[in-house]
Design an enzyme around this catalytic site. Sequence first.
Site, mmCIF file in Angstrom:
data_model
loop_
_atom_site.group_PDB
_atom_site.id
_atom_site.type_symbol
_atom_site.label_atom_id
_atom_site.label_comp_id
_atom_site.label_asym_id
_atom_site.label_seq_id
_atom_site.Cartn_x
_atom_site.Cartn_y
_atom_site.Cartn_z
ATOM 1 N N GLY A 24 16.747 -21.919 4.438
ATOM 2 C CA GLY A 24 17.755 -21.057 5.074
ATOM 3 C C GLY A 24 17.245 -20.253 6.252
ATOM 4 O O GLY A 24 18.004 -19.507 6.868
ATOM 5 N N SER A 25 15.957 -20.416 6.635
ATOM 6 C CA SER A 25 15.421 -19.552 7.694
ATOM 7 C C SER A 25 15.885 -19.980 9.082
ATOM 8 O O SER A 25 16.071 -21.162 9.358
ATOM 9 C CB SER A 25 13.883 -19.568 7.646
ATOM 10 N N ASP A 26 16.086 -18.979 9.934
ATOM 11 C CA ASP A 26 16.484 -19.264 11.314
ATOM 12 C C ASP A 26 15.852 -18.230 12.229
ATOM 13 O O ASP A 26 15.076 -17.379 11.773
ATOM 14 C CB ASP A 26 18.023 -19.303 11.442
ATOM 15 N N TYR A 34 19.034 -16.265 -0.392
ATOM 16 C CA TYR A 34 20.463 -16.561 -0.555
ATOM 17 C C TYR A 34 21.023 -15.787 -1.761
ATOM 18 O O TYR A 34 20.504 -15.871 -2.865
ATOM 19 C CB TYR A 34 20.662 -18.069 -0.744
ATOM 20 N N LYS A 203 17.470 -25.808 13.628
ATOM 21 C CA LYS A 203 17.379 -24.394 14.032
ATOM 22 C C LYS A 203 16.477 -24.264 15.254
ATOM 23 O O LYS A 203 15.400 -24.880 15.301
ATOM 24 C CB LYS A 203 16.797 -23.580 12.879
ATOM 25 N N ASP A 231 21.162 -24.712 16.598
ATOM 26 C CA ASP A 231 21.718 -23.428 16.148
ATOM 27 C C ASP A 231 20.709 -22.313 16.428
ATOM 28 O O ASP A 231 19.593 -22.338 15.901
ATOM 29 C CB ASP A 231 21.989 -23.534 14.636
ATOM 30 N N GLU A 257 25.011 -23.663 18.673
ATOM 31 C CA GLU A 257 25.730 -22.753 17.772
ATOM 32 C C GLU A 257 25.189 -21.329 17.912
ATOM 33 O O GLU A 257 23.976 -21.139 18.022
ATOM 34 C CB GLU A 257 25.521 -23.272 16.349
ATOM 35 N N GLU A 286 30.460 -18.174 12.096
ATOM 36 C CA GLU A 286 29.958 -17.700 10.804
ATOM 37 C C GLU A 286 29.825 -16.177 10.763
ATOM 38 O O GLU A 286 29.824 -15.590 9.680
ATOM 39 C CB GLU A 286 28.645 -18.397 10.421
ATOM 40 N N ASP A 309 34.470 -19.618 8.031
ATOM 41 C CA ASP A 309 33.547 -19.290 6.942
ATOM 42 C C ASP A 309 34.398 -18.733 5.807
ATOM 43 O O ASP A 309 35.268 -17.890 6.045
ATOM 44 C CB ASP A 309 32.540 -18.245 7.451
ATOM 45 N N HIS A 336 31.410 -23.551 8.600
ATOM 46 C CA HIS A 336 30.049 -23.116 8.289
ATOM 47 C C HIS A 336 29.867 -23.120 6.774
ATOM 48 O O HIS A 336 30.747 -22.670 6.044
ATOM 49 C CB HIS A 336 29.845 -21.680 8.809
ATOM 50 N N GLY A 338 26.241 -22.894 5.459
ATOM 51 C CA GLY A 338 24.818 -22.702 5.205
ATOM 52 C C GLY A 338 24.557 -21.445 4.394
ATOM 53 O O GLY A 338 24.276 -20.395 4.955
ATOM 54 N N GLU A 367 29.778 -28.604 7.397
ATOM 55 C CA GLU A 367 28.347 -28.419 7.127
ATOM 56 C C GLU A 367 28.035 -28.602 5.644
ATOM 57 O O GLU A 367 28.848 -28.277 4.777
ATOM 58 C CB GLU A 367 27.918 -27.001 7.559
HETATM 59 C C1 LIG Z 1 20.605 -17.426 7.112
HETATM 60 C C2 LIG Z 1 21.402 -18.693 6.995
HETATM 61 O O1 LIG Z 1 20.678 -19.694 6.339
HETATM 62 C C3 LIG Z 1 21.854 -19.209 8.364
HETATM 63 O O2 LIG Z 1 20.732 -19.649 9.044
HETATM 64 C C4 LIG Z 1 22.852 -20.339 8.183
HETATM 65 O O3 LIG Z 1 24.019 -19.847 7.627
HETATM 66 C C5 LIG Z 1 23.103 -21.073 9.492
HETATM 67 O O4 LIG Z 1 23.448 -20.253 10.546
HETATM 68 C C6 LIG Z 1 24.031 -22.255 9.376
HETATM 69 O O5 LIG Z 1 24.727 -22.509 10.343
HETATM 70 O O6 LIG Z 1 24.000 -22.889 8.341
HETATM 71 MG MG LIG Z 2 24.706 -21.237 11.959
#
Ligand SMILES: C[C@H](O)[C@@H](O)[C@@H](O)[C@H](O)C(=O)O
Ligand SMILES: [Mg+2]
Length: 424
Positions: A24-26, A34, A203, A231, A257, A286, A309, A336, A338, A367
């Site tokens: 889940g990291s960005d 999560y 990402k 993204d 994104e 999102e 979302d 969205h 994620g 997604e």
């Molecule tokens: C913190 C999350 O994993 C986000 O990185 C996630 O929702 C992401 O932006 C996505 O589009 O899935």
């Molecule tokens: Mg995203």
Amino acid sequence: MQENKIIKLTVRDVRFPTSLEQHGSDAMHTDPDYSVAYVVLETDSDAALKGYGLTFTVGRGTEIVVCAVKALSTLVVGKTLKEIVSDFRGFYRLLSSDGQMRWVGPEKGVIQLATAAILNAVWDLWARVEGKVRNKPLKTNTFECSILLKVVCGKKNRFHTQMLKEGYPAYTTSCAWLGYTDQQLTQLCSEALAQGWTKFKVKVGADLQDDIRRCSLIRKLIGPNNTLMIDANQRWDVNEAITWVTKLAEFHPLWIEEPTCPDDVLGHASISKALAPLGIGVATGEQCHNRVMFKQFLQAAALQFVQIDSCRVGSVNENLAIILMAAKFNVPVCPHAGGVGLCELVQHLILFDYISVSASLNNRMCEYVDHLHEHFESPTIIRNAHYIPPKDPGYSCEMLEESVQKHQYPDGEVWRAIEQQGKQ
Ligand SMILES: C[C@H](O)[C@@H](O)[C@@H](O)[C@H](O)C(=O)O
Ligand SMILES: [Mg+2]
């Protein structure tokens, strides 16, 4: 319908330590755990009949959403389901426009996330009472709306022939979180290709050279004909976004994104305009906190993909308005998902969009992330990179009680063990 008076609302802080493995990291959320504020509604009619809802967060701060849900609960407990759904608009406004609580919004931030958790539970309860999956009861008001009327014909075919057999096209984000190594990325991407995935999101946004290397790697793995999306999770300012994405254009991403601040409508419009000649669209949503924001994004031609979302805005109620506006502006909806529970929820909305509103799969996909589905009673079913419509009545976000107890923060056994390890 029986009255079904709501007599109790409970809300719990449930967190999964996903940051330990960088799932889940960005570029902006480097250590997400999560999490959900998990709501259960109980009624007076039948002890077994409950409504389950949640809103997604990424760790610290979930307790604030839990507090907001508690504050709103007085507006729900004591109401009958019949009262709520016979004037759902009125109930929605009651929650979002309470004369004192709206000051801490209105319709944005924590209070909006809390509203989503409660309303998701109400929709779940309603669907269970009717014995339907969530996208079914939405059929009822078609006569009111010309957009819906246009596609009435063919609905059965879209549902029975296409969705039940083939499912709704999905893309995967879980091969290329920012904190994954190149080796992980290669392995996950190869596995996904073997499973039939054809659309991949990567990402980007922290370091340009890393982005070039990762995008090049993934483009080589997936070949020229599969789809790539990137993204940035709001990392850049407007000009930086344009320059940075231009440098990644050689990898032919379909969209960038969240290139910049999610509230900067005109900034997104400038980015859209600058990137259009490169064939790259802008996707966002999102963190777009309500339907009015989406209206402005659409009016300003500031996005080319609408990312609804299921927890950021006021549940199904508000998402219906957004889906209809997207149809009016002829912009595809690509939800969205994620996070934890988001795939389970949003699949209902995208099925509704396809069956009853857009009637098109052109440039559309939902997604999917391959994390934490094992904690749900009715987890999503993916077949050949498509969402297969859920069959169990409800909104699919009931969690296994055992999982909730283990992951409850801070007292669940998973968190106690992590605390213990930290002390050693
Ligand atoms: C913190 C999350 O994993 C986000 O990185 C996630 O929702 C992401 O932006 C996505 O589009 O899935
Ligand atoms: Mg995203």
